[in-house]
Design a protein around this motif. Sequence first.
Motif, PDB file in Angstrom:
ATOM      1  N   LEU A 302       0.818  -1.208   0.000  1.00 24.31           N
ATOM      2  CA  LEU A 302       0.000   0.000   0.000  1.00 24.31           C
ATOM      3  C   LEU A 302       0.854   1.261   0.000  1.00 24.31           C
ATOM      4  O   LEU A 302       0.357   2.340  -0.312  1.00 24.31           O
ATOM      5  CB  LEU A 302      -0.939   0.000   1.211  1.00 24.31           C
ATOM      6  N   LEU A 303       2.126   1.133   0.352  1.00 24.14           N
ATOM      7  CA  LEU A 303       3.071   2.249   0.490  1.00 24.14           C
ATOM      8  C   LEU A 303       2.639   3.155   1.642  1.00 24.14           C
ATOM      9  O   LEU A 303       1.482   3.552   1.747  1.00 24.14           O
ATOM     10  CB  LEU A 303       3.223   3.059  -0.794  1.00 24.14           C
ATOM     11  N   GLY A 304       3.574   3.468   2.502  1.00 17.99           N
ATOM     12  CA  GLY A 304       3.262   4.307   3.651  1.00 17.99           C
ATOM     13  C   GLY A 304       2.943   3.467   4.869  1.00 17.99           C
ATOM     14  O   GLY A 304       3.027   2.239   4.856  1.00 17.99           O
ATOM     15  N   PRO A 305       2.563   4.127   5.959  1.00 18.99           N
ATOM     16  CA  PRO A 305       2.284   3.414   7.209  1.00 18.99           C
ATOM     17  C   PRO A 305       1.078   2.496   7.083  1.00 18.99           C
ATOM     18  O   PRO A 305       0.192   2.712   6.250  1.00 18.99           O
ATOM     19  CB  PRO A 305       2.013   4.549   8.208  1.00 18.99           C
ATOM     20  N   ALA A 306       1.045   1.456   7.917  1.00 23.00           N
ATOM     21  CA  ALA A 306      -0.079   0.516   7.909  1.00 23.00           C
ATOM     22  C   ALA A 306      -1.362   1.235   8.296  1.00 23.00           C
ATOM     23  O   ALA A 306      -1.378   2.077   9.194  1.00 23.00           O
ATOM     24  CB  ALA A 306       0.195  -0.631   8.875  1.00 23.00           C
ATOM     25  N   VAL A 307      -2.436   0.912   7.600  1.00 28.87           N
ATOM     26  CA  VAL A 307      -3.737   1.516   7.873  1.00 28.87           C
ATOM     27  C   VAL A 307      -4.788   0.429   7.906  1.00 28.87           C
ATOM     28  O   VAL A 307      -4.603  -0.669   7.373  1.00 28.87           O
ATOM     29  CB  VAL A 307      -4.118   2.571   6.813  1.00 28.87           C
ATOM     30  N   HIS A 308      -5.913   0.732   8.534  1.00 22.44           N
ATOM     31  CA  HIS A 308      -7.032  -0.200   8.570  1.00 22.44           C
ATOM     32  C   HIS A 308      -7.920   0.029   7.349  1.00 22.44           C
ATOM     33  O   HIS A 308      -7.787   1.017   6.619  1.00 22.44           O
ATOM     34  CB  HIS A 308      -7.801  -0.024   9.871  1.00 22.44           C
ATOM     35  N   ALA A 309      -8.848  -0.893   7.123  1.00 22.84           N
ATOM     36  CA  ALA A 309      -9.626  -0.913   5.880  1.00 22.84           C
ATOM     37  C   ALA A 309     -10.314   0.409   5.596  1.00 22.84           C
ATOM     38  O   ALA A 309     -10.290   0.907   4.469  1.00 22.84           O
ATOM     39  CB  ALA A 309     -10.652  -2.044   5.940  1.00 22.84           C
ATOM     40  N   VAL A 310     -10.930   0.994   6.604  1.00 24.47           N
ATOM     41  CA  VAL A 310     -11.693   2.215   6.385  1.00 24.47           C
ATOM     42  C   VAL A 310     -10.793   3.381   5.976  1.00 24.47           C
ATOM     43  O   VAL A 310     -11.248   4.355   5.390  1.00 24.47           O
ATOM     44  CB  VAL A 310     -12.513   2.576   7.655  1.00 24.47           C
ATOM     45  N   GLU A 311      -9.479   3.270   6.268  1.00 23.69           N
ATOM     46  CA  GLU A 311      -8.539   4.347   5.953  1.00 23.69           C
ATOM     47  C   GLU A 311      -7.714   4.060   4.709  1.00 23.69           C
ATOM     48  O   GLU A 311      -6.828   4.836   4.361  1.00 23.69           O
ATOM     49  CB  GLU A 311      -7.590   4.546   7.143  1.00 23.69           C
ATOM     50  N   GLY A 520     -11.008 -12.463  19.575  1.00 24.53           N
ATOM     51  CA  GLY A 520     -10.855 -11.535  18.463  1.00 24.53           C
ATOM     52  C   GLY A 520     -10.291 -10.216  18.936  1.00 24.53           C
ATOM     53  O   GLY A 520     -10.358  -9.877  20.124  1.00 24.53           O
ATOM     54  N   GLY A 521      -9.729  -9.473  18.021  1.00 31.52           N
ATOM     55  CA  GLY A 521      -9.200  -8.162  18.343  1.00 31.52           C
ATOM     56  C   GLY A 521      -7.706  -8.175  18.608  1.00 31.52           C
ATOM     57  O   GLY A 521      -7.165  -9.138  19.151  1.00 31.52           O
ATOM     58  N   ASP A 522      -7.067  -7.110  18.189  1.00 32.92           N
ATOM     59  CA  ASP A 522      -5.645  -6.912  18.467  1.00 32.92           C
ATOM     60  C   ASP A 522      -5.550  -6.049  19.716  1.00 32.92           C
ATOM     61  O   ASP A 522      -5.622  -4.824  19.650  1.00 32.92           O
ATOM     62  CB  ASP A 522      -4.974  -6.236  17.276  1.00 32.92           C
ATOM     63  N   LEU A 523      -5.407  -6.683  20.871  1.00 35.66           N
ATOM     64  CA  LEU A 523      -5.420  -5.937  22.132  1.00 35.66           C
ATOM     65  C   LEU A 523      -4.150  -5.125  22.331  1.00 35.66           C
ATOM     66  O   LEU A 523      -4.162  -4.126  23.051  1.00 35.66           O
ATOM     67  CB  LEU A 523      -5.618  -6.905  23.302  1.00 35.66           C
ATOM     68  N   ALA A 524      -3.050  -5.547  21.699  1.00 37.44           N
ATOM     69  CA  ALA A 524      -1.794  -4.819  21.850  1.00 37.44           C
ATOM     70  C   ALA A 524      -1.781  -3.530  21.038  1.00 37.44           C
ATOM     71  O   ALA A 524      -1.198  -2.529  21.455  1.00 37.44           O
ATOM     72  CB  ALA A 524      -0.629  -5.715  21.434  1.00 37.44           C
ATOM     73  N   ASP A 525      -2.433  -3.542  19.877  1.00 42.75           N
ATOM     74  CA  ASP A 525      -2.449  -2.367  19.000  1.00 42.75           C
ATOM     75  C   ASP A 525      -3.828  -2.254  18.366  1.00 42.75           C
ATOM     76  O   ASP A 525      -4.003  -2.472  17.172  1.00 42.75           O
ATOM     77  CB  ASP A 525      -1.367  -2.487  17.925  1.00 42.75           C
ATOM     78  N   PRO A 526      -4.832  -1.910  19.155  1.00 38.83           N
ATOM     79  CA  PRO A 526      -6.207  -1.929  18.640  1.00 38.83           C
ATOM     80  C   PRO A 526      -6.461  -0.858  17.588  1.00 38.83           C
ATOM     81  O   PRO A 526      -5.920   0.256  17.666  1.00 38.83           O
ATOM     82  CB  PRO A 526      -7.058  -1.692  19.892  1.00 38.83           C
ATOM     83  N   SER A 527      -7.281  -1.217  16.628  1.00 33.70           N
ATOM     84  CA  SER A 527      -7.730  -0.259  15.626  1.00 33.70           C
ATOM     85  C   SER A 527      -8.773   0.663  16.264  1.00 33.70           C
ATOM     86  O   SER A 527      -9.262   0.395  17.366  1.00 33.70           O
ATOM     87  CB  SER A 527      -8.358  -1.005  14.444  1.00 33.70           C
ATOM     88  N   PRO A 528      -9.155   1.746  15.581  1.00 37.58           N
ATOM     89  CA  PRO A 528     -10.215   2.607  16.129  1.00 37.58           C
ATOM     90  C   PRO A 528     -11.503   1.840  16.426  1.00 37.58           C
ATOM     91  O   PRO A 528     -12.135   2.061  17.464  1.00 37.58           O
ATOM     92  CB  PRO A 528     -10.414   3.649  15.026  1.00 37.58           C
TER      93      PRO A 528
END
Length: 688
Positions: A302-311, A520-528
């Motif tokens: 995607l190039l650039g920092p990691a982002v979630h689907a909505v972003e 479920g869920g990434d508890l260490a680095d949660p998305s919005p």
Amino acid sequence: MSVVPQELVHSAPMLDVLRDEQASSAVRLLAAAFDGPDELAALAAVHGLGAVLDDEADAVLSRLLSHPRTFLREHAAWVLQSRLPRFDAIDRLVEVVAVGGFSGMVAQRTLENWGRPAGEHVTAALIRILAEVQDPRVRARVVETLGLVGSESAGRTIRRIALDPHESLAARVRAVAALGDRHGDMAAAEAIESLRTGDGELAAVARLAAADLALVSGAVPADDEPGLRIAQLFLHADIDRRLSRAGAGDNGGVATLLVRLGDALAAQPGVGRVLTISRGTPEHALAALTSSEKHVLAAVPLLGPAVHAVEAWPARVAVRRGIRRLLRTHHVNVIHLRMAEVGSLAAAEVAAEMGIPVVFTLAPDPHTTIDALQRAGGLRPDNFGSVDEREHYWFRARLVQRLAAGAEHVVLFPRPQVARDLKVLTGIDIDGDASRYSVVAEGIDLQVSLAASAELSDPAGSPALTELEALVASLPPERHGLPLAMSVGRLHRVKGMATLVQAWARDPALRERCNLLIIGGDLADPSPDERDQLELIAQVLREHPDAASGLLIPGHRPNDVVARWLAAAHSGRTPLIGAGGVYVCSSLKEEFGLALLEALAAGLVVVGPDAGGPPTYIEHGVTGMLARTSDPAELAVAFLAALDLATLPTSARVARARHRISDGLTVESMAGTLTGIYTSVTAQEARS
């Protein structure tokens, strides 16, 4: 019943082409809605202007690009894409690009279209803003847009930026990627050659650009190699063979499905190669270009920092380049798209460009969500625009229509009344050309569930079962020995995990009968979205503090671990876990529900939504309970009924559930059906 998607389909473009006095009157009437309290009417007015072929309408659309309401700027940029270039709008569109986000992506698409007839004007506007801004993120967005313009001055500028060691890395990376599109430009090839050695992101992107210009080649199939070459896409997943990220961030059931489905497709007679395409690093993308595996897990950077689907919408250009590179390198014959997101948007553009037939899985998404939110009062005419800024419902609903219309074949999920639901929710009439549509059930690998159940009798146990026992042992002693109620999925509002916790926590009868385990869920680095759900769950526990003693939320786990935990919830693990556990899905919507199938295969009684796919395989009152799972009260009633059902003799119920799965709901069955569709589609393409 008033359903918002139908308004999206029918309300905006219904004006006839108007001219002269009629046009001026229509423009004034539509413009009056822009600042009113009805945001849905304001958006409809913007698209209504698109039906007025008049210079005054274009002038109003241009001025809207500077409107204080973001959603109006966004939709004006979208409508202008189909208009002739307008010089006073070019600078405003460039300013929208500079701001970024979804609006920036939409403005970028319009400038790309205008770059053909008005390339020098677009180039000049982009170069002017480059001279004014220093922010690396803004410069990167502007450079990427400049790379879409075919003018000679644009080419010189991106080449200079690519080679400038004082330029930001973000801008240089996008300039180098853009040079890979400059076929026949010897200076671009020389620049790439000078940058592609060494380490780091810039060199990796330069090597990808070299592949785009055919400066390098890899161990890939010849175009005449026998066998169908299939691509399937789910961009918003971190896919690996172990499915280690399943349930974290955007890694939902589709990611698990596509890995297992890719293996099953590759084993089908007549299939030569399968590409499962998801996001990844430039290094992973390079590796996929030279892979000789029959099922390739291929990455698009995607190039650039990691982002979630909505972003991720602003990554459209990088995604399109990555998909084009993979389809061209592996000589793909057919591509299967599944949802209205940036990957499907970009892939459809590439497929049209390369003449590759598309198969599209049509689901009423986001339509079902819109309908549910409207019914619950969360989506109204007075807040539609503001919500649309975040969720892009209007754009996604239209994208679904475009993808369905442009596909050579459309796959449908099983639903009790599939034709009626699609007509009501999406406006698409599948009865009009039935030969273009096929109902295909998704499927699971039943052997994974059976192996997990068999492992329970192994005296040595397994690390997965040891971890589960340790989790339950951490609860107070009085909670030991209770059955487990489980739910598996992303911590996302559509999955309704907070609703499930609320239904369980506020009902003493439920709390006393079982512990609740949410996986479920990434508890260490949660998305919005994950943070929102965790805060809602925390609020429930503040209201019902006693519930905390029976709630377990360990985060995401690999799919094979989840299979073992589901099996243990069914059979129990004395003395910590009682037999007779259940599985509860509290989703706002569930197009099919792979996790529900996996729970049924494990032997659990399940609770699932009474709409969408689950009613086609859950026998109400026999293998599970169907309910309006978005309602905490209804969910609690079904939850209790499922616990009661789980206390009855299990062997006949479990055998019945597994027979239903083996009869057409396995991943092997799904692969066989899809291979037939892909073969038919490519044969039709060859004849045409």
